[in-house]
Design a protein around this motif. Structure first.
Motif, PDB file in Angstrom:
ATOM      1  N   UNK A  40       0.783  -1.274   0.014  1.00 58.04           N
ATOM      2  CA  UNK A  40       0.096   0.051  -0.082  1.00 58.04           C
ATOM      3  C   UNK A  40       0.879   1.314   0.106  1.00 58.04           C
ATOM      4  N   UNK A  41       0.197   2.205  -0.628  1.00 58.74           N
ATOM      5  CA  UNK A  41       0.991   3.486  -0.848  1.00 58.74           C
ATOM      6  C   UNK A  41       1.288   4.105   0.849  1.00 58.74           C
ATOM      7  N   UNK A  42       2.545   4.459   1.231  1.00 61.82           N
ATOM      8  CA  UNK A  42       2.526   4.879   2.302  1.00 61.82           C
ATOM      9  C   UNK A  42       3.183   6.459   2.445  1.00 61.82           C
ATOM     10  N   UNK A  43       3.035   7.143   1.177  1.00 64.69           N
ATOM     11  CA  UNK A  43       3.558   8.390   1.060  1.00 64.69           C
ATOM     12  C   UNK A  43       2.381   9.492   1.080  1.00 64.69           C
ATOM     13  N   UNK A  44       2.175  10.208   2.401  1.00 69.95           N
ATOM     14  CA  UNK A  44       1.066  11.089   2.074  1.00 69.95           C
ATOM     15  C   UNK A  44       1.275  12.270   1.254  1.00 69.95           C
ATOM     16  N   UNK A  45       2.235  12.603   0.549  1.00 70.47           N
ATOM     17  CA  UNK A  45       2.627  13.698  -0.090  1.00 70.47           C
ATOM     18  C   UNK A  45       2.839  13.378  -1.498  1.00 70.47           C
ATOM     19  N   UNK A  46       2.386  11.849  -1.855  1.00 67.94           N
ATOM     20  CA  UNK A  46       2.622  11.471  -3.122  1.00 67.94           C
ATOM     21  C   UNK A  46       1.706  11.893  -4.243  1.00 67.94           C
ATOM     22  N   UNK A  47       2.216  11.936  -5.533  1.00 74.07           N
ATOM     23  CA  UNK A  47       1.402  12.110  -6.699  1.00 74.07           C
ATOM     24  C   UNK A  47       0.195  11.321  -6.755  1.00 74.07           C
ATOM     25  N   UNK A  48       0.328  10.397  -6.737  1.00 73.31           N
ATOM     26  CA  UNK A  48      -0.799   9.391  -6.453  1.00 73.31           C
ATOM     27  C   UNK A  48      -1.573   9.130  -7.796  1.00 73.31           C
ATOM     28  N   UNK A  49      -2.551   8.356  -7.849  1.00 72.43           N
ATOM     29  CA  UNK A  49      -3.387   8.144  -8.852  1.00 72.43           C
ATOM     30  C   UNK A  49      -4.738   8.958  -8.659  1.00 72.43           C
ATOM     31  N   UNK A  50      -5.115   9.712  -9.708  1.00 69.06           N
ATOM     32  CA  UNK A  50      -6.254  10.488  -9.667  1.00 69.06           C
ATOM     33  C   UNK A  50      -7.490   9.722  -9.992  1.00 69.06           C
ATOM     34  N   UNK A  51      -7.247   8.858 -10.804  1.00 70.66           N
ATOM     35  CA  UNK A  51      -8.666   7.828 -11.460  1.00 70.66           C
ATOM     36  C   UNK A  51      -8.076   6.775 -12.079  1.00 70.66           C
ATOM     37  N   UNK A  52      -8.709   5.619 -12.078  1.00 72.64           N
ATOM     38  CA  UNK A  52      -8.284   4.431 -12.927  1.00 72.64           C
ATOM     39  C   UNK A  52      -9.583   4.312 -14.090  1.00 72.64           C
ATOM     40  N   UNK A  53      -9.074   4.163 -15.364  1.00 74.25           N
ATOM     41  CA  UNK A  53     -10.082   3.799 -16.412  1.00 74.25           C
ATOM     42  C   UNK A  53     -10.016   2.176 -16.843  1.00 74.25           C
ATOM     43  N   UNK A  54     -11.047   1.775 -17.243  1.00 71.85           N
ATOM     44  CA  UNK A  54     -11.023   0.524 -17.610  1.00 71.85           C
ATOM     45  C   UNK A  54     -11.383   0.482 -19.152  1.00 71.85           C
ATOM     46  N   UNK A  55     -10.578  -0.133 -19.911  1.00 73.24           N
ATOM     47  CA  UNK A  55     -10.891  -0.303 -21.386  1.00 73.24           C
ATOM     48  C   UNK A  55     -11.712  -1.697 -21.869  1.00 73.24           C
ATOM     49  N   UNK A  56     -12.785  -1.417 -22.584  1.00 77.09           N
ATOM     50  CA  UNK A  56     -13.477  -2.466 -23.081  1.00 77.09           C
ATOM     51  C   UNK A  56     -12.933  -2.518 -24.559  1.00 77.09           C
ATOM     52  N   UNK A  57     -11.922  -3.622 -24.761  1.00 80.83           N
ATOM     53  CA  UNK A  57     -11.263  -3.752 -25.936  1.00 80.83           C
ATOM     54  C   UNK A  57     -12.141  -4.342 -26.810  1.00 80.83           C
ATOM     55  N   UNK A  58     -13.278  -4.783 -26.951  1.00 79.88           N
ATOM     56  CA  UNK A  58     -14.017  -5.278 -27.788  1.00 79.88           C
ATOM     57  C   UNK A  58     -13.947  -4.781 -29.095  1.00 79.88           C
ATOM     58  N   UNK A  59     -13.650  -5.289 -30.235  1.00 85.78           N
ATOM     59  CA  UNK A  59     -13.361  -4.615 -31.572  1.00 85.78           C
ATOM     60  C   UNK A  59     -12.239  -3.805 -31.648  1.00 85.78           C
ATOM     61  N   UNK A  60     -11.223  -3.689 -30.858  1.00 84.70           N
ATOM     62  CA  UNK A  60     -10.025  -3.156 -30.960  1.00 84.70           C
ATOM     63  C   UNK A  60      -9.929  -1.608 -31.067  1.00 84.70           C
ATOM     64  N   UNK A  61     -10.421  -1.114 -29.795  1.00 85.71           N
ATOM     65  CA  UNK A  61     -10.449   0.691 -30.121  1.00 85.71           C
ATOM     66  C   UNK A  61      -8.994   1.015 -30.361  1.00 85.71           C
ATOM     67  N   UNK A  62      -8.896   2.211 -30.931  1.00 86.24           N
ATOM     68  CA  UNK A  62      -7.607   2.825 -30.920  1.00 86.24           C
ATOM     69  C   UNK A  62      -7.647   4.020 -29.798  1.00 86.24           C
ATOM     70  N   UNK A  63      -6.446   4.051 -29.261  1.00 87.51           N
ATOM     71  CA  UNK A  63      -6.508   5.175 -28.203  1.00 87.51           C
ATOM     72  C   UNK A  63      -5.140   5.958 -28.444  1.00 87.51           C
ATOM     73  N   UNK A  64      -5.336   7.298 -28.311  1.00 85.20           N
ATOM     74  CA  UNK A  64      -4.059   8.366 -28.398  1.00 85.20           C
ATOM     75  C   UNK A  64      -4.551   9.318 -29.708  1.00 85.20           C
TER      76      UNK A  64
END
Length: 348
Positions: A88-112
């Motif tokens: 577990x993260x134990x750095x209270x001043x860390x940059x951290x993760x703002x949010x997590x996204x999950x990709x549904x890869x059905x059909x092969x989407x392109x990202x970027x």
């Protein structure tokens, strides 16, 4: 319509202790085998401008990217330390993760947005970290340590051959909870290859990475040099594998001074405002620059978005069989201290 679903997540990280020294080739004293492998490195070049983005359904010319890729070492490098458990993260001043996204890869989407317009999912100030061309001794563990210190996660696109040479390091990436995709078997420009050969490169890469990781990986793929063809993109769609392009290129394959690399990335990010950032855990400059780069991202108010996949990729048995011989045999060697000891002179 394919969907990109936003999820929230806490942050966890791998505690990997790797020092970043000031040496020319390594941050800490490398083994003789690592030095031998490092001498095989070759460098490449990148186009200075990206093409105008087009919709995913269009045939967009890809930018020219030739990140440094190593040739096969003459001898197998010493195995990396066993992966540590996710902590577990134990750095209270860390940059951290703002949010997590999950990709549904059905059909092969392109990202970027450099090549695909359909899924502009990042908000202003959001950055997704991605690393290509690993795993590699010293550099990849240093990248993992920097990410762990700031409690952030990234997407890694390993080369199949590199994964087969250094499976223990790839397992460290997995153990830290990062997302692992693939980046072909040997980092060739697929756009110059017959379809059958290009397909083999893709599938061997997927099989090699999964076999080295010791578990199924994510259905994420990045074309070497971002060079795709319509047929190959369609094939990945049939395999339900998402194709990753980029928004911001660190150009770490040619910028070898950490301070210059940080300045280049932050300047581009300030102009773009957000984006999928391309880096290489294969590159020493990236490993050295990353702690300060992450600190500057935090100071600048940027938010890290971690990208995950809804499903795992299914490897194909015929390609699993092709890459299995490339995997190193399990060593039955005794601990080095039980075999070799200093009996004279001064140990340094």
């Amino acid at each position: 319509m394919r969907k990109v679903v936003a999820l929230t997540a806490g942050c966890s990280a791998l505690a990997v202790l790797v020092g970043l020294g000031a040496g020319r080739a390594y941050f800490s004293a490398p083994s003789a085998q690592t030095v031998a492998a490092s001498s095989e490195l070759t460098t490449g070049a990148i186009a200075s401008r990206w093409p105008t983005p087009t919709s995913e359904s269009s045939k967009a010319p890809a930018p020219t990217i030739q990140p440094a890729v190593a040739r096969e070492p003459a001898a197998m490098p010493a195995p990396a330390p066993a992966p540590a458990p996710v902590q577990a993260c134990n750095n209270p001043d860390a940059l951290g993760i703002s949010r997590t996204v999950e990709i549904d890869t059905n059909g092969g989407p392109g990202l970027g947005m450099s090549q695909y317009r359909d899924y502009d999912f990042l908000q202003p100030g959001e950055v997704a970290l991605t690393f290509d061309d690993g795993p590699w001794p010293v550099n990849t563990p240093a990248v993992l340590a920097a990410l762990a210190a700031q409690c952030v996660k990234a997407v890694f696109f390993p080369i199949g051959k590199h994964a087969s040479w250094h499976p223990a390091i790839l397992k460290q990436v997995v153990a830290a909870g990062h997302t692992v995709g693939s980046h072909t078997w040997s980092h060739v420009n697929l756009a110059t290859k017959p379809f059958a050969d290009a397909k083999t490169e893709i599938e061997k890469g997927i099989s090699g990475v999964a076999l080295s990781a010791g578990q199924p990986t994510s259905p994420f793929f990045r074309f070497p040099q971002l060079r795709q063809t319509h047929d190959l993109k369609a094939y990945l769609g049939e395999r339900n594998i998402a194709t990753f392009s980029i928004d911001i290129d660190s150009e770490d394959f040619r910028i070898h001074k950490p301070d210059q690399l940080i300045t280049a990335v932050m300047t581009k990010l300030k102009k773009a405002g957000k984006g999928i950032l391309l880096m290489h855990d294969f590159q020493q400059s990236t490993a050295q620059a990353l702690p300060e780069l992450l600190a500057q991202l935090k100071a600048g108010g940027y938010k890290i978005v971690f990208i995950t996949a809804k499903d795992k990729v299914n490897t194909l048995p015929e390609y699993d069989a092709q890459v299995a011989p490339a995997q190193p045999a399990v060593s039955n060697a005794r601990p080095i201290g039980n075999v070799i000891r200093t009996v004279g002179g001064n140990a340094k």
